[in-house]
Structures are given as C-alpha cells and as structure tokens.
Scaffold this motif. Structure first.
Motif, mmCIF file in Angstrom:
data_model
loop_
_atom_site.group_PDB
_atom_site.id
_atom_site.type_symbol
_atom_site.label_atom_id
_atom_site.label_comp_id
_atom_site.label_asym_id
_atom_site.label_seq_id
_atom_site.Cartn_x
_atom_site.Cartn_y
_atom_site.Cartn_z
ATOM 1 N N UNK A 148 -15.133 7.325 25.126
ATOM 2 C CA UNK A 148 -16.101 8.388 25.365
ATOM 3 C C UNK A 148 -17.031 8.542 24.157
ATOM 4 N N UNK A 149 -16.463 8.420 22.957
ATOM 5 C CA UNK A 149 -17.254 8.510 21.721
ATOM 6 C C UNK A 149 -18.313 7.409 21.693
ATOM 7 N N UNK A 150 -17.929 6.188 22.040
ATOM 8 C CA UNK A 150 -18.877 5.083 22.016
ATOM 9 C C UNK A 150 -19.971 5.260 23.079
ATOM 10 N N UNK A 151 -19.627 5.903 24.170
ATOM 11 C CA UNK A 151 -20.586 6.111 25.247
ATOM 12 C C UNK A 151 -21.551 7.252 24.935
ATOM 13 N N UNK A 152 -21.034 8.334 24.356
ATOM 14 C CA UNK A 152 -21.837 9.548 24.150
ATOM 15 C C UNK A 152 -22.259 9.769 22.701
ATOM 16 N N UNK A 153 -21.788 8.911 21.789
ATOM 17 C CA UNK A 153 -22.051 9.117 20.369
ATOM 18 C C UNK A 153 -23.524 9.194 20.011
ATOM 19 N N UNK A 154 -24.334 8.313 20.603
ATOM 20 C CA UNK A 154 -25.757 8.285 20.289
ATOM 21 C C UNK A 154 -26.423 9.618 20.634
ATOM 22 N N UNK A 155 -26.112 10.142 21.805
ATOM 23 C CA UNK A 155 -26.688 11.423 22.229
ATOM 24 C C UNK A 155 -26.287 12.551 21.297
#
Length: 331
Positions: free
Chosen positions: A273-280
């Motif tokens: 989840x961190x890798x998916x949402x980290x940029x945002x």
C-alpha cells in the motif's frame, strides 16, 4: 489521509500504540521524525481501508533510535532520514535481522528563523559551519561573530538530537563529518520542539524536515542556502530538489523492512500500500515524491528478495534523485 495528521505528539503516538486493539494484526514502525509525516499518512489511510482489522503504530525515536529497535527485532519497519550505517548493519547482522531498503521520497532539510528576523535573507554553508561546528561551542554566541554585517545579538540554536538522522545528515553536509557539532544548543528528536523554539525567539535559528516548515510558514521563515562562493542562494522547494540545485541539504528518505516481518500478511499488505500510495501522500505532506519507476523498482526488489543497502553503510551527502535511481537499479 486526514490533512496534517502528522501533527500528533510523541505522547499521542505512544498512546495510540498502547491502545491498539488486541484482536488487530499490528504493524510496528519507529524511527525518524522526518519520515513520520508520510508514514503516518499511509498508516492512517491503510487502517481505514482495512476497517480496523489491521493496526499500524508509528513512533518517533529518531533514525538512530529506530534502527536500535529494528536491529533488536522490536519493530517491523524503520523510518530513516539517512541510509543505514555500518555499525547498525553489524548490529542487525548479529541479531539475524535482514532487511529491504526502500527509498520513499526526498526531503529538503530546511534552515529556519523567526519571521520577525530582519537581518537574515540567506545563509551560506560556510556561515552555517561557523555557528554549528564543534569549535563554535561556547565561543560563537553572537550573530555578529558569524558575519560582521549581522547585529550583535545573541544566537539561540535549535536542532536535531544525536539519535536523529537529520542530525547525522546536517552535520555531514555542513561540518564535513557526521555527528560533529557544537553541543550547546536545544537538541530534540521531535521537530515540533524546534518549531516552537524558533517561533518564540527573534534571534533563533533551527533546522528540520521541510514538512514541518511547510505546515508552520506563519511562524517560521525558510532561508535560501548558498552552497559555495559564486553560487546563487537557493530556497528549499520541490522544484529545486528535483533539478538538483538545492544542495547540500536535499536528501533521500527511506523505510527499512524486516524480511521475516514481510512474511506476515499485515506487513506485506502495508508495504504494498505504501508503494502504491506513497507518491500521493509525499505530496500531501510537502515532500518530494520519487518517480513512479522508483516505487516500481522497490516492488521488484521485494518480489525478487533483493536485500541490503546500496550505500555501503555510509550516509552520503548530495545524492540526487537520478543517482539514487541508478544505484537502486543495480542492487
């Protein structure tokens, strides 16, 4: 993510850890106060998604303090505002702790003063060294000693404590050696203390992660930094971190994940989840996200079991986003 959720105090974080429901699967995180804002943001959104079935606790004991716990197998993930050092690598090895190194963003370490300060419009690395180097202790006590053009007013300094990765990075970047610093300043692992101290004293100066400045712009003023003679003063900003002009205080930030912990579904799902949402979330808390390819590269490292660090136990200064990507691609 609830706006500005990272303003939790250390005490509140500790209480949230104690209040974790016994039936929930718990992911334990500790470490850097600089990396706390995005990790707390990810944790909040992840727990909402899981509707209480998984709990994430995030502590603030500094990068060094976090690695001590991580290498004792007390935490699943360690937030770090610098790469893992040789002594920490050895401690982890002795305890049988292996890890994945995952860069999650870039920070512009920010030098701040009180907004009512009228004589500081910029500072050079040389001037910062004059006031922060070990030889300054007990001797450089007036602004006039830093620069004859400055007033004869007392200096009050605020900065990171010795367990902080911010302390390691700042001292390496400014004084030329990690942990080499005068000791007579207000030291803390909690950047909120620096915010409050500088906001309350017109002659104060401090350094902290950009997110804490961004959320306190009414009470703090960021100073442009001159890297060396002949160069222009550069303000901390997303654009100046990306283009590589904010030097030497731009730095990558990381999470380190225990490889055995990754076998547990709650940890595996949280990291994904961190890798998916980290940029945002990096953008939401005013840090600089990495390119999408960097998060994808992290996912590939996890899938292929690529453990360890690309920094060799050294907290380097001046690594750009482009250089970081090149190194990580070779792991």
């Amino acid at each position: 993510m609830k706006k500005f959720a990272f303003k939790l105090t250390f005490a509140a974080v500790a209480l949230s850890a104690l209040a974790a429901p016994s039936f929930a699967q718990v992911v334990k995180i500790d470490g850097s106060s600089t990396v706390f804002p995005p990790t707390e943001g990810v944790a909040e959104d992840f727990q909402k998604l899981k509707k209480g079935a998984m709990k994430v606790t995030v502590g603030i004991s500094g990068t060094g303090g976090g690695f001590k716990k991580f290498c004792r197998n007390e935490t699943d993930i360690s937030n770090a505002s610098r790469p893992i050092l040789k002594a920490e690598m050895e401690a982890c090895k002795a305890a049988g702790v292996e890890y994945y190194e995952l860069p999650v963003g870039f920070d512009a370490l920010t030098v701040v003063v009180n907004p009512k300060n009228t004589f500081l419009s910029q500072l050079s690395v040389a001037e910062l060294k004059t006031m922060w180097e070990p030889a300054a202790q007990g001797k450089i006590t007036s602004w006039k000693q830093v620069n004859p053009a400055f007033p004869d007013a007392p200096i009050k300094l605020y900065g990171a404590g010795s367990d902080s990765g911010t302390f390691d990075y700042f001292t390496e970047a400014i004084n030329g050696k990690a942990k080499a610093s005068r000791g007579d300043y207000a030291a803390t692992e909690d950047d909120h203390v620096t915010v409050k101290g500088v906001a309350g004293d017109v002659n104060a100066l401090g350094y902290l992660g950009y997110a804490y400045y961004a959320e306190n712009q009414k009470t703090l003023k960021a100073l442009p930094i001159v890297e060396k003679a002949g160069k222009a003063a550069v303000l901390p900003s997303e654009q100046n971190v990306i283009n590589g002009t904010y030097q030497p205080l731009a730095r990558p930030i990381f999470i380190y994940v225990n490889t055995k912990a990754m076998e547990r579904p709650e940890v595996k799902e949280f990291v994904a989840f961190y890798m998916k949402e980290g940029s945002r979330i990096m953008k939401e808390v005013k840090y600089v996200p990495l390119p999408a390819s960097a998060y994808k590269n992290n996912e590939e490292h996890l899938a292929k079991g690529k453990k360890g660090t690309v920094f060799g136990g050294i907290a380097e200064v001046g690594v750009t986003i482009e250089e970081l990507q090149r190194r990580e691609a070779k792991l």
